[in-house]
Design a protein around this motif. Structure first.
Motif, PDB file in Angstrom:
ATOM      1  N   THR A 100       0.732  -1.140   0.036  1.00 50.89           N
ATOM      2  CA  THR A 100       0.174   0.178  -0.122  1.00 50.89           C
ATOM      3  C   THR A 100       0.809   1.176   0.026  1.00 50.89           C
ATOM      4  OG1 THR A 100      -0.259  -0.234   2.477  1.00 50.89           O
ATOM      5  CG2 THR A 100      -2.001  -0.922   1.075  1.00 50.89           C
ATOM      6  N   GLY A 101       2.188   1.112   0.139  1.00 45.64           N
ATOM      7  CA  GLY A 101       2.865   2.250   0.482  1.00 45.64           C
ATOM      8  C   GLY A 101       3.615   2.690  -1.126  1.00 45.64           C
ATOM      9  N   ALA A 102       3.417   1.747  -1.830  1.00 44.33           N
ATOM     10  CA  ALA A 102       4.057   1.978  -3.307  1.00 44.33           C
ATOM     11  C   ALA A 102       3.114   2.797  -4.141  1.00 44.33           C
ATOM     12  CB  ALA A 102       4.029   0.600  -3.833  1.00 44.33           C
ATOM     13  N   GLY A 103       4.166   3.912  -4.930  1.00 46.80           N
ATOM     14  CA  GLY A 103       3.345   4.945  -5.394  1.00 46.80           C
ATOM     15  C   GLY A 103       3.947   4.877  -6.916  1.00 46.80           C
ATOM     16  N   ILE A 104       4.829   4.089  -7.151  1.00 53.58           N
ATOM     17  CA  ILE A 104       5.444   4.516  -8.481  1.00 53.58           C
ATOM     18  C   ILE A 104       6.382   3.283  -8.715  1.00 53.58           C
ATOM     19  CG2 ILE A 104       7.355   6.115  -8.659  1.00 53.58           C
ATOM     20  CD1 ILE A 104       5.999   7.528 -10.783  1.00 53.58           C
ATOM     21  N   LEU A 105       6.870   2.618  -9.725  1.00 53.25           N
ATOM     22  CA  LEU A 105       7.765   1.532 -10.032  1.00 53.25           C
ATOM     23  C   LEU A 105       8.639   2.038 -11.140  1.00 53.25           C
ATOM     24  CD1 LEU A 105       8.796  -1.352  -9.584  1.00 53.25           C
ATOM     25  CD2 LEU A 105       7.044  -2.101 -11.369  1.00 53.25           C
ATOM     26  N   ILE A 106      10.067   1.855 -10.759  1.00 49.64           N
ATOM     27  CA  ILE A 106      10.890   2.117 -11.862  1.00 49.64           C
ATOM     28  C   ILE A 106      11.600   0.836 -12.103  1.00 49.64           C
ATOM     29  CG2 ILE A 106      13.398   3.167 -12.210  1.00 49.64           C
ATOM     30  CD1 ILE A 106      12.075   5.293 -10.283  1.00 49.64           C
ATOM     31  N   ILE A 107      11.715   0.564 -13.311  1.00 48.75           N
ATOM     32  CA  ILE A 107      12.263  -0.865 -13.725  1.00 48.75           C
ATOM     33  C   ILE A 107      13.692  -0.278 -14.489  1.00 48.75           C
ATOM     34  CG2 ILE A 107      12.482  -2.895 -15.252  1.00 48.75           C
ATOM     35  CD1 ILE A 107       9.368  -3.030 -14.695  1.00 48.75           C
ATOM     36  N   THR A 108      14.804  -1.079 -14.086  1.00 44.86           N
ATOM     37  CA  THR A 108      16.291  -0.518 -14.655  1.00 44.86           C
ATOM     38  C   THR A 108      17.130  -1.978 -14.924  1.00 44.86           C
ATOM     39  OG1 THR A 108      17.737   0.887 -14.888  1.00 44.86           O
ATOM     40  CG2 THR A 108      17.272   0.341 -12.962  1.00 44.86           C
ATOM     41  N   GLY A 109      18.256  -2.031 -15.251  1.00 45.47           N
ATOM     42  CA  GLY A 109      19.124  -2.971 -15.256  1.00 45.47           C
ATOM     43  C   GLY A 109      20.357  -2.749 -14.697  1.00 45.47           C
ATOM     44  N   GLU A 110      20.901  -3.852 -14.174  1.00 46.49           N
ATOM     45  CA  GLU A 110      22.348  -3.654 -13.524  1.00 46.49           C
ATOM     46  C   GLU A 110      23.375  -3.861 -14.607  1.00 46.49           C
ATOM     47  OE1 GLU A 110      23.427  -3.011 -10.609  1.00 46.49           O
ATOM     48  OE2 GLU A 110      21.857  -3.595  -8.970  1.00 46.49           O
ATOM     49  N   GLY A 111      24.296  -2.977 -14.189  1.00 49.00           N
ATOM     50  CA  GLY A 111      25.409  -3.070 -15.478  1.00 49.00           C
ATOM     51  C   GLY A 111      25.356  -2.300 -16.701  1.00 49.00           C
ATOM     52  N   LYS A 112      25.756  -3.050 -17.707  1.00 46.80           N
ATOM     53  CA  LYS A 112      25.798  -2.050 -18.921  1.00 46.80           C
ATOM     54  C   LYS A 112      24.562  -2.239 -19.811  1.00 46.80           C
ATOM     55  CE  LYS A 112      28.440  -4.844 -22.200  1.00 46.80           C
ATOM     56  NZ  LYS A 112      29.609  -5.047 -23.034  1.00 46.80           N
ATOM     57  N   ALA A 113      23.620  -3.221 -19.549  1.00 43.72           N
ATOM     58  CA  ALA A 113      22.300  -3.561 -20.365  1.00 43.72           C
ATOM     59  C   ALA A 113      21.023  -3.299 -19.361  1.00 43.72           C
ATOM     60  CB  ALA A 113      22.529  -4.929 -20.647  1.00 43.72           C
ATOM     61  N   PHE A 114      19.900  -2.666 -20.108  1.00 43.91           N
ATOM     62  CA  PHE A 114      18.676  -2.998 -19.427  1.00 43.91           C
ATOM     63  C   PHE A 114      18.141  -4.447 -19.589  1.00 43.91           C
ATOM     64  CE2 PHE A 114      13.813  -2.724 -19.966  1.00 43.91           C
ATOM     65  CZ  PHE A 114      13.706  -2.107 -19.079  1.00 43.91           C
ATOM     66  N   ALA A 115      18.204  -4.987 -20.796  1.00 41.01           N
ATOM     67  CA  ALA A 115      17.918  -6.398 -20.876  1.00 41.01           C
ATOM     68  C   ALA A 115      18.632  -6.707 -22.541  1.00 41.01           C
ATOM     69  CB  ALA A 115      16.761  -6.763 -20.503  1.00 41.01           C
ATOM     70  N   ALA A 116      19.188  -7.481 -22.747  1.00 38.37           N
ATOM     71  CA  ALA A 116      19.680  -7.906 -24.237  1.00 38.37           C
ATOM     72  C   ALA A 116      18.725  -8.803 -24.780  1.00 38.37           C
ATOM     73  CB  ALA A 116      21.018  -8.299 -24.343  1.00 38.37           C
ATOM     74  N   GLY A 117      17.563  -8.890 -24.236  1.00 39.28           N
ATOM     75  CA  GLY A 117      16.608  -9.985 -24.962  1.00 39.28           C
ATOM     76  C   GLY A 117      16.448 -11.187 -23.992  1.00 39.28           C
ATOM     77  N   ALA A 118      15.358 -11.980 -24.593  1.00 44.13           N
ATOM     78  CA  ALA A 118      15.100 -13.283 -23.987  1.00 44.13           C
ATOM     79  C   ALA A 118      16.436 -14.090 -23.896  1.00 44.13           C
ATOM     80  CB  ALA A 118      14.102 -14.038 -24.978  1.00 44.13           C
ATOM     81  N   ASP A 119      16.556 -14.928 -23.088  1.00 45.29           N
ATOM     82  CA  ASP A 119      17.858 -15.836 -23.063  1.00 45.29           C
ATOM     83  C   ASP A 119      17.922 -16.763 -24.001  1.00 45.29           C
ATOM     84  OD1 ASP A 119      19.824 -17.691 -22.088  1.00 45.29           O
ATOM     85  OD2 ASP A 119      19.527 -16.696 -20.107  1.00 45.29           O
ATOM     86  N   ILE A 120      18.921 -16.434 -25.029  1.00 47.02           N
ATOM     87  CA  ILE A 120      18.941 -17.223 -26.271  1.00 47.02           C
ATOM     88  C   ILE A 120      19.609 -18.569 -25.819  1.00 47.02           C
ATOM     89  CG2 ILE A 120      20.355 -17.473 -28.494  1.00 47.02           C
ATOM     90  CD1 ILE A 120      20.243 -14.332 -28.487  1.00 47.02           C
ATOM     91  N   ALA A 121      20.234 -18.634 -24.859  1.00 44.10           N
ATOM     92  CA  ALA A 121      20.928 -20.091 -24.620  1.00 44.10           C
ATOM     93  C   ALA A 121      19.624 -21.016 -24.178  1.00 44.10           C
ATOM     94  CB  ALA A 121      21.984 -20.027 -23.105  1.00 44.10           C
ATOM     95  N   GLU A 122      18.697 -20.445 -23.272  1.00 41.73           N
ATOM     96  CA  GLU A 122      17.667 -21.339 -22.952  1.00 41.73           C
ATOM     97  C   GLU A 122      16.776 -21.424 -23.802  1.00 41.73           C
ATOM     98  OE1 GLU A 122      15.952 -20.588 -18.569  1.00 41.73           O
ATOM     99  OE2 GLU A 122      14.577 -19.746 -19.801  1.00 41.73           O
ATOM    100  N   MET A 123      16.374 -20.560 -24.728  1.00 43.15           N
ATOM    101  CA  MET A 123      15.465 -20.722 -25.783  1.00 43.15           C
ATOM    102  C   MET A 123      16.031 -21.791 -26.585  1.00 43.15           C
ATOM    103  SD  MET A 123      13.906 -17.120 -26.746  1.00 43.15           S
ATOM    104  CE  MET A 123      15.279 -16.440 -27.510  1.00 43.15           C
TER     105      MET A 123
END
Ligand code: CAA
Length: 262
Positions: free
Chosen positions: A49-72
């Motif tokens: 109930t205390g949450a007013g906004i969500l920020i999504i970001t990435g650790e390191g040099k990427a936000f996200a380089a895609g779905a995991d190709i090795a897993e796919m």
């Protein structure tokens, strides 16, 4: 709502909730475990109930380089279908979350990473970051609703231009096409995102929640039904938060918002 995760990490700053994708060694590639943990995080956030906004970001040099190709690469057709559905429903949850979601695009946001950014309400991008949908390089198409969201954000011609060519989208192009709303220097990204978050948090919380729902639902239902929804929600703010906001304006004082519990 602090808890230990392997592939994501969270922080709280007042009413701001920060979610970091946290597999920097794989440029935050999105795999089944990331999706599982993000779903758990969102389960908790929905009751926060205390949450007013969500920020999504990435650790390191990427936000996200895609779905995991090795897993796919190990998946058969049925498994890939389910993986696609899991990603789609997770990203859709961001759109129905009652609080605004901002993507702080700190680096590569490719494939599923670009799709994640596009599922957020607003995108702010570092000048060093790159967006794009390079799936055709792998003989694939996007699987997390990128084929649907990109044309809604930047129009059919622009979307097919980037989807067919797999070209990376730099900050200037992203801003020009409307894929992102703001560009910053790399070291100013989080300050810019936090500043915007604080601005939004100062507004009427019910108005912000209703705004998101009305805008997003209207996109699904069409103009006429969306306009009816707008009138209903507009009306519902009278006698409550809207009345306080208007009175405060007329009395030349700051409005006193009540926490949004509805
Ligand atoms: N999946 C799995 N691992 C990935 C990854 C991905 N999408 N992207 C990067 N990585 C891994 C690399 O394999 C590498 O791992 P190792 O160190 O173990 O070799 C590590 O992250 C660092 O990557 P690079 O060495 O390639 O870093 P770079 O700076 O030279 O290049 C890049 C960066 C241009 C983003 C490059 O990594 C790249 O092209 N990545 C793939 C991008 C891509 O094709 N994304 C779409 C995936 S398909 C998809 O998302 C489908 C869908 O919608 C469902």
């Amino acid at each position: 709502m602090e808890r230990a995760f392997n592939t994501i990490r969270s922080e709280e700053q007042g009413a701001v909730r920060l979610l970091f994708l946290n597999r920097p060694e794989a440029l935050n590639a999105l795999n089944g475990e990331v999706f599982r943990e993000m779903n758990l995080y969102l389960d908790a956030l929905e009751n926060d109930t205390g949450a007013g906004i969500l920020i999504i970001t990435g650790e390191g040099k990427a936000f996200a380089a895609g779905a995991d190709i090795a897993e796919m690469a190990e998946m058969d057709s049925e498994e890939a279908f389910l993986f696609s559905q899991t990603g789609q429903s997770l990203f859709s949850r961001l759109e129905t979350l009652p609080i605004p979601v901002i993507a702080a695009v700190n680096g590569y946001a490719l494939g599923g990473g670009c799709e994640l950014a596009m599922a957020c309400d607003i995108r702010i991008m570092s000048r060093k970051a790159r967006l794009g949908q390079p799936e055709v390089n792998l003989g694939l198409i996007p699987g997390f609703s990128g084929t649907q969201r990109m044309s809604r954000h930047i129009g059919l011609g622009n979307a097919l231009y980037y989807l067919f060519s797999a070209r990376q989208i730099d900050a200037e192009e992203a801003l020009r096409t409307g894929l992102v709303q703001q560009v910053t220097e790399a070291d100013e990204l989080m300050d810019a995102v936090t500043t915007l978050a604080e601005e939004i948090l100062a507004k009427g919380p019910q108005a912000i929640r209703k705004m998101k729902a009305v805008v997003r639902e209207g996109l699904e239902t069409g103009f006429s039904d969306g306009s009816i929804l707008e009138s209903r929600n507009f009306g519902s703010l009278f006698g409550g938060e809207g009345t306080e906001g208007m009175k405060a304006f007329l009395e030349k004082r700051k409005p006193e918002w009540k926490p949004d519990k509805t």
